[in-house]
Design an enzyme around this catalytic site. Structure first.
Site, short mmCIF file in Angstrom:
data_model
loop_
_atom_site.label_atom_id
_atom_site.label_comp_id
_atom_site.label_asym_id
_atom_site.label_seq_id
_atom_site.Cartn_x
_atom_site.Cartn_y
_atom_site.Cartn_z
N ASP A 14 0.88 -1.17 0.00
CA ASP A 14 0.00 0.00 0.00
C ASP A 14 0.91 1.22 0.00
O ASP A 14 2.13 1.10 0.21
CB ASP A 14 -0.89 0.01 1.26
CG ASP A 14 -1.77 1.26 1.33
OD1 ASP A 14 -2.34 1.65 0.29
OD2 ASP A 14 -1.87 1.88 2.41
N SER A 15 0.33 2.39 -0.20
CA SER A 15 1.13 3.62 -0.14
C SER A 15 1.58 3.90 1.28
O SER A 15 2.51 4.68 1.50
CB SER A 15 0.28 4.79 -0.65
OG SER A 15 -0.90 4.87 0.11
N CYS A 77 -4.30 -1.27 -1.99
CA CYS A 77 -4.47 0.17 -2.16
C CYS A 77 -5.42 0.34 -3.34
O CYS A 77 -5.18 -0.20 -4.42
CB CYS A 77 -3.11 0.78 -2.47
SG CYS A 77 -3.17 2.50 -3.01
N GLU A 156 -4.08 8.92 8.69
CA GLU A 156 -2.64 8.77 8.96
C GLU A 156 -2.26 9.46 10.28
O GLU A 156 -1.36 9.06 10.97
CB GLU A 156 -1.80 9.37 7.82
CG GLU A 156 -1.86 8.58 6.51
CD GLU A 156 -0.78 7.51 6.38
OE1 GLU A 156 0.24 7.60 7.06
OE2 GLU A 156 -0.99 6.56 5.59
N CYS A 190 -11.16 3.21 -0.41
CA CYS A 190 -9.78 3.54 -0.07
C CYS A 190 -9.47 2.76 1.20
O CYS A 190 -10.29 2.75 2.13
CB CYS A 190 -9.66 5.05 0.19
SG CYS A 190 -8.05 5.53 0.86
N HIS A 192 -7.66 3.35 3.56
CA HIS A 192 -7.54 4.16 4.77
C HIS A 192 -8.91 4.43 5.42
O HIS A 192 -8.98 4.72 6.61
CB HIS A 192 -6.92 5.53 4.45
CG HIS A 192 -5.43 5.52 4.31
ND1 HIS A 192 -4.80 4.90 3.28
CD2 HIS A 192 -4.47 6.07 5.10
CE1 HIS A 192 -3.48 5.07 3.43
NE2 HIS A 192 -3.27 5.77 4.51
#
Ligand code: DGL
Length: 272
Positions: A14-15, A77, A156, A190, A192
């Site tokens: 993932d990023s 991702c 994040e 997403c 996240h």
């Protein structure tokens, strides 16, 4: 290409930390599997970058994971899944699993009103990958989309509490335009976003079902390994190794929110 072997690990990238939500579900379903996770924390976010750039990063991530002898690649991702899957499948002989199709499948199964919302990064939404995947499964479903770029830094940062005014107002600003269309299902497009499930559910209201593709993706991993005779024999718990391209301690701190438990060791690598 390495010879695929059931003892080899599942490679996930993932990023950043978002893909840990996918790792968690894979681990829940397949605890015996070894996992190697790469978070490209030096180059996060992917969602505001062009498709060509995300593809370039995805190739570098895959090359690194292949050097660790993985048996299966999971693109955890949505942004990379949306813009890099076809190219990665063409380039590498290893089986590749992405997260868009499982999310689309979950949405099609859930909707009664045949009106589905998709939220994701700008690049994911712009790619129309979800519309295509949903249309392929059921062309009668209407899809409404909204990029929510600020959700990634909020997650994040660990700012996910639905009571937090910043979190609530950000969600409200993005999601209010999805209201009033009769949507009964919203895809968290997403990796996240599952961390912001609480506030997203609160703003959208209880009748709207949120789809988190992580569980569905984990089932797809199991199926693919099974079909290819690559499931690891049940001999105790598998290991998890973590690699990042920048600031390991940050990954450890925020990662536990995503994973739901402590991450002990993270190795810093240079693939830039
Ligand atoms: N986790 C990524 C995704 O699922 C988004 C985060 C980013 O923008 O890098 O799209």
């Amino acid at each position: 290409m390495n010879n695929l072997n059931s003892e080899h690990a599942i490679g996930i990238f993932d990023s950043g930390i978002g893909g840990l939500t996918v790792l968690r579900e894979i681990k829940r379903l397949l605890p015996q599997e070894h996992i190697i996770y790469l978070g490209d924390t030096a180059r996060v976010p992917y969602g505001t970058r062009s498709a060509q750039t995300v593809l370039k990063y995805s190739i570098a991530n895959t090359d690194f994971l292949l050097r660790q002898n993985i048996k299966l690649l999971v693109i955890a991702c949505n942004t990379a899944s949306a813009v890099a899957t076809d190219a990665l499948r063409e380039r590498y002989a290893i089986p590749v699993i992405e997260v868009i199709t499982p999310g689309a499948r979950g949405a099609v199964r859930s909707t009664r009103s045949r009106k589905v919302g998709i939220i994701g990064t700008e690049t994911t939404i712009k790619s129309n990958a979800y519309q295509k995947a949903i249309r392929a499964l059921n062309p009668q479903i209407e899809v409404f989309t909204r990029p929510c770029p600020l959700f990634v830094p909020l997650a994040e940062e660990g700012w996910c509490d639905p009571q937090d005014e910043i979190v609530r107002l950000t969600a409200l600003r993005y999601l209010e335009e999805l209201q009033g269309h009769g949507i009964d299902t919203l895809v968290l497009g997403c990796t996240h976003y599952p961390l912001l499930k609480g506030v997203i559910q609160k703003v959208m209201g209880d009748p709207v079902t949120l789809i988190d593709s992580a569980e569905e993706t984990a089932r797809e991993v199991e199926k693919l390994l099974e079909e290819n005779g690559l499931l690891r024999a049940q001999t105790g718990k598998g290991t998890c190794s973590f690699f990042v391209t920048d600031i390991p301690h940050r990954f450890i701190e925020t990662g536990k929110l995503f994973l739901g438990k402590e991450i002990e060791t993270v190795q810093l690598i240079d693939i830039l």
